[in-house]
Design an enzyme around this catalytic site. Structure first.
Site, PDB file in Angstrom:
ATOM      1  N   ASP A  15      -4.247   1.665   6.004  1.00 50.00           N
ATOM      2  CA  ASP A  15      -5.119   1.908   7.149  1.00 50.00           C
ATOM      3  C   ASP A  15      -6.524   2.137   6.591  1.00 50.00           C
ATOM      4  O   ASP A  15      -6.805   1.855   5.417  1.00 50.00           O
ATOM      5  CB  ASP A  15      -4.585   3.049   8.036  1.00 50.00           C
ATOM      6  CG  ASP A  15      -4.770   4.431   7.431  1.00 50.00           C
ATOM      7  OD1 ASP A  15      -5.242   4.536   6.274  1.00 50.00           O
ATOM      8  OD2 ASP A  15      -4.449   5.423   8.110  1.00 50.00           O
ATOM      9  N   CYS A  74      -2.365   5.176   3.046  1.00 53.75           N
ATOM     10  CA  CYS A  74      -3.193   5.749   4.102  1.00 53.75           C
ATOM     11  C   CYS A  74      -3.908   6.939   3.466  1.00 53.75           C
ATOM     12  O   CYS A  74      -3.920   7.058   2.236  1.00 53.75           O
ATOM     13  CB  CYS A  74      -2.380   6.110   5.340  1.00 53.75           C
ATOM     14  SG  CYS A  74      -1.146   7.398   5.139  1.00 53.75           S
ATOM     15  N   THR A  76      -3.368  10.264   3.329  1.00 49.54           N
ATOM     16  CA  THR A  76      -2.477  11.140   2.560  1.00 49.54           C
ATOM     17  C   THR A  76      -1.220  10.446   2.072  1.00 49.54           C
ATOM     18  O   THR A  76      -0.523  10.975   1.192  1.00 49.54           O
ATOM     19  CB  THR A  76      -2.012  12.315   3.439  1.00 49.54           C
ATOM     20  OG1 THR A  76      -1.328  11.765   4.587  1.00 49.54           O
ATOM     21  CG2 THR A  76      -3.195  13.166   3.891  1.00 49.54           C
ATOM     22  N   HIS A 107      16.454   6.263  -9.145  1.00 52.96           N
ATOM     23  CA  HIS A 107      17.454   6.961  -8.326  1.00 52.96           C
ATOM     24  C   HIS A 107      17.475   6.508  -6.870  1.00 52.96           C
ATOM     25  O   HIS A 107      18.523   6.555  -6.231  1.00 52.96           O
ATOM     26  CB  HIS A 107      17.190   8.478  -8.345  1.00 52.96           C
ATOM     27  CG  HIS A 107      17.485   9.115  -9.663  1.00 52.96           C
ATOM     28  ND1 HIS A 107      17.526  10.483  -9.843  1.00 52.96           N
ATOM     29  CD2 HIS A 107      17.754   8.562 -10.880  1.00 52.96           C
ATOM     30  CE1 HIS A 107      17.803  10.752 -11.111  1.00 52.96           C
ATOM     31  NE2 HIS A 107      17.933   9.607 -11.762  1.00 52.96           N
ATOM     32  N   HIS A 142      23.990   6.774  -7.486  1.00 55.66           N
ATOM     33  CA  HIS A 142      22.809   6.667  -6.624  1.00 55.66           C
ATOM     34  C   HIS A 142      23.032   5.640  -5.514  1.00 55.66           C
ATOM     35  O   HIS A 142      22.506   5.787  -4.418  1.00 55.66           O
ATOM     36  CB  HIS A 142      21.575   6.307  -7.445  1.00 55.66           C
ATOM     37  CG  HIS A 142      21.312   7.296  -8.533  1.00 55.66           C
ATOM     38  ND1 HIS A 142      21.024   8.615  -8.280  1.00 55.66           N
ATOM     39  CD2 HIS A 142      21.327   7.165  -9.887  1.00 55.66           C
ATOM     40  CE1 HIS A 142      20.854   9.252  -9.423  1.00 55.66           C
ATOM     41  NE2 HIS A 142      21.032   8.397 -10.414  1.00 55.66           N
TER      42      HIS A 142
HETATM   43  C1  RB5 Z   1      -6.368   8.660   9.215  1.00 52.23           C
HETATM   44  O1  RB5 Z   1      -7.423   9.471   9.532  1.00 52.23           O
HETATM   45  C2  RB5 Z   1      -5.268   9.467   8.545  1.00 52.23           C
HETATM   46  O2  RB5 Z   1      -4.644  10.283   9.482  1.00 52.23           O
HETATM   47  C3  RB5 Z   1      -4.249   8.550   7.902  1.00 52.23           C
HETATM   48  O3  RB5 Z   1      -4.886   7.751   6.958  1.00 52.23           O
HETATM   49  C4  RB5 Z   1      -3.109   9.211   7.169  1.00 52.23           C
HETATM   50  O4  RB5 Z   1      -3.566  10.161   6.262  1.00 52.23           O
HETATM   51  C5  RB5 Z   1      -2.019   9.720   8.021  1.00 52.23           C
HETATM   52  O5  RB5 Z   1      -1.002  10.231   7.556  1.00 52.23           O
END
Ligand code: RB5
Length: 158
Positions: A15, A74, A76, A107, A142
């Site tokens: 994203d 993304c 996080t 695993h 596994h």
């Molecule tokens: C986008 O702002 C952010 O929420 C997305 O990139 C991600 O971190 C969501 O888990």
């Protein structure tokens, strides 16, 4: 679709939260590993919804062959891992270090590596990709556990 065997093609999607890291890894995988990369974007900073990108990549991976793997990013990595793991047959591993990336292959036979562009730097991400692309799945006990992941209704609680 399986993560077993030699990797031949890597699907990548992000994203707006990890575009720079995604661009770096696409080039890294092509040059360092000589693999075909299919880049599903995005390429700019306009906000998009991570489940849409996860759906595009997961559908391609599930329709693909045994030499295919996916990398999702993304901000996080949390949203992408949640979204990807809703798809049956997808085993997405959100990793932050080489140890986790290695074990996610040995695993968990992870067929999708998930990274966070706002929490992981380029050097660590490249190192994770390197081990993740070459580590084989160990199978054995596994595999039994992975089978249970695919059939949660048949699992008897301990
Ligand atoms: C986008 O702002 C952010 O929420 C997305 O990139 C991600 O971190 C969501 O888990």
């Amino acid at each position: 679709m399986s993560g077993a065997g030699e990797v031949k093609r890597v699907f990548v999607a992000t994203d707006h939260g990890a575009v720079e890291l995604k661009q770096d890894l696409v080039a890294w995988i092509r040059t360092r590993h000589g693999l075909e990369v299919v880049d599903f974007g995005v390429h700019g900073s306009d906000a998009v919804d991570y489940p849409d990108l996860a759906a595009t990549l997961c559908q391609a991976l599930l329709a693909g062959g045994p030499g295919d793997r996916g990398i999702l990013l993304c901000g996080t990595g949390i949203g992408m891992s949640m979204a990807a793991n809703r798809w049956s047959g997808i085993r997405a591993a959100l990793c932050h270090d080489e140890f986790g990336a290695r074990l996610s292959r040995q695993h968990n036979d992870a067929n999708v590596l998930v990274l966070g562009g706002r929490v992981t730097g380029v050097a660590v991400a490249r190192a994770m990709v390197d081990v993740w692309l070459r580590e084989p799945f160990e199978g054995g006990r596994h595999q039994r556990r992975l089978d249970k992941l695919e059939h949660p209704g048949a699992v008897r609680p301990a």
